[in-house]
Design an enzyme around this catalytic site. Structure first.
Site, PDB file in Angstrom:
ATOM      1  N   HIS A   1     -10.455  -6.030  -2.558  1.00  0.00           N
ATOM      2  CA  HIS A   1      -9.089  -6.120  -2.048  1.00  0.00           C
ATOM      3  C   HIS A   1      -9.090  -6.440  -0.568  1.00  0.00           C
ATOM      4  O   HIS A   1     -10.039  -6.178   0.147  1.00  0.00           O
ATOM      5  CB  HIS A   1      -8.286  -4.850  -2.331  1.00  0.00           C
ATOM      6  CG  HIS A   1      -8.867  -3.588  -1.755  1.00  0.00           C
ATOM      7  ND1 HIS A   1      -9.985  -2.979  -2.268  1.00  0.00           N
ATOM      8  CD2 HIS A   1      -8.470  -2.829  -0.711  1.00  0.00           C
ATOM      9  CE1 HIS A   1     -10.253  -1.892  -1.577  1.00  0.00           C
ATOM     10  NE2 HIS A   1      -9.347  -1.775  -0.612  1.00  0.00           N
TER      11      HIS A   1
ATOM     12  N   GLU B   1     -12.809   2.124  -0.419  1.00  0.00           N
ATOM     13  CA  GLU B   1     -11.843   3.067  -0.984  1.00  0.00           C
ATOM     14  C   GLU B   1     -11.715   2.973  -2.497  1.00  0.00           C
ATOM     15  O   GLU B   1     -11.597   3.978  -3.174  1.00  0.00           O
ATOM     16  CB  GLU B   1     -10.450   2.858  -0.377  1.00  0.00           C
ATOM     17  CG  GLU B   1     -10.400   2.662   1.108  1.00  0.00           C
ATOM     18  CD  GLU B   1     -10.588   1.209   1.531  1.00  0.00           C
ATOM     19  OE1 GLU B   1     -10.547   0.291   0.710  1.00  0.00           O
ATOM     20  OE2 GLU B   1     -10.809   1.002   2.732  1.00  0.00           O
TER      21      GLU B   1
ATOM     22  N   HIS C   1      -6.612  -6.115   2.924  1.00  0.00           N
ATOM     23  CA  HIS C   1      -5.462  -5.484   3.563  1.00  0.00           C
ATOM     24  C   HIS C   1      -4.802  -6.516   4.474  1.00  0.00           C
ATOM     25  O   HIS C   1      -5.475  -7.130   5.298  1.00  0.00           O
ATOM     26  CB  HIS C   1      -5.902  -4.307   4.441  1.00  0.00           C
ATOM     27  CG  HIS C   1      -6.528  -3.178   3.707  1.00  0.00           C
ATOM     28  ND1 HIS C   1      -5.829  -2.064   3.308  1.00  0.00           N
ATOM     29  CD2 HIS C   1      -7.813  -2.987   3.302  1.00  0.00           C
ATOM     30  CE1 HIS C   1      -6.651  -1.239   2.692  1.00  0.00           C
ATOM     31  NE2 HIS C   1      -7.869  -1.776   2.681  1.00  0.00           N
TER      32      HIS C   1
ATOM     33  N   ASP D   1       0.875  -1.174   0.000  1.00  0.00           N
ATOM     34  CA  ASP D   1       0.000   0.000   0.000  1.00  0.00           C
ATOM     35  C   ASP D   1       0.909   1.218   0.000  1.00  0.00           C
ATOM     36  O   ASP D   1       1.835   1.305   0.820  1.00  0.00           O
ATOM     37  CB  ASP D   1      -0.885  -0.030   1.248  1.00  0.00           C
ATOM     38  CG  ASP D   1      -2.000   1.001   1.222  1.00  0.00           C
ATOM     39  OD1 ASP D   1      -1.742   2.161   0.834  1.00  0.00           O
ATOM     40  OD2 ASP D   1      -3.125   0.649   1.608  1.00  0.00           O
ATOM     41  N   ILE D   2       0.672   2.184  -0.888  1.00  0.00           N
ATOM     42  CA  ILE D   2       1.542   3.364  -0.943  1.00  0.00           C
ATOM     43  C   ILE D   2       1.195   4.383   0.140  1.00  0.00           C
ATOM     44  O   ILE D   2       1.933   5.335   0.332  1.00  0.00           O
ATOM     45  CB  ILE D   2       1.564   4.027  -2.334  1.00  0.00           C
ATOM     46  CG1 ILE D   2       0.178   4.472  -2.755  1.00  0.00           C
ATOM     47  CG2 ILE D   2       2.203   3.106  -3.367  1.00  0.00           C
ATOM     48  CD1 ILE D   2       0.178   5.431  -3.941  1.00  0.00           C
TER      49      ILE D   2
END
Length: 129
Positions: free
Chosen positions: A93, A88, A95, A29-30
């Protein structure tokens, strides 16, 4: 219209990949909440995790598990936490985050900022675990 994750899959947007196969991709994750915060996505563009076909969902979780096992070898933590929020980005997805307590997964925390060199170092350590 393709999502930001589809653009990452197609190589239009660079990422720090940690694992990949023909169906799934895992990358850093950026805007991480903790060091080693990884996103796991299906390559098929599906908005909602519970819209994924059962067989593919099982494979998705199995892929995420293999990434979590790699992460567990790299980070000094009690667990690799898993969270699905799904708000988001309109692309399913998961995490994965190295955690020592539930507060480590607070999405309201200030996001961390690592240099590209540090991000590549983190990604490489997970890939090679």
């Amino acid at each position: 219209m393709s999502t930001i994750f589809t653009k990452i899959i197609e190589g239009e947007i660079p990422s720090y990949k940690v694992a990949e196969n023909d169906q799934f991709l895992a990358f850093l994750d950026i805007q991480p909440i903790v060091k080693g915060h990884v996103l796991v996505i299906p390559k098929k563009e599906i908005d909602y995790i519970f819209d994924i076909e059962d067989d593919l969902l099982g494979e998705f979780m199995s892929f995420a598990k293999s990434v979590a096992k790699q992460m567990d070898k790299v980070f000094d933590c009690k667990r690799i936490g898993v969270t699905v929020v799904g708000l988001e980005v309109p692309h399913a997805h998961i995490h994965l985050m190295p955690i020592n307590g539930i507060a480590d997964m607070d999405f309201n925390k200030k996001k961390l900022n690592f240099s590209s060199e540090e991000m590549e170092k983190i990604a490489k350590s997970i890939r090679e675990a």
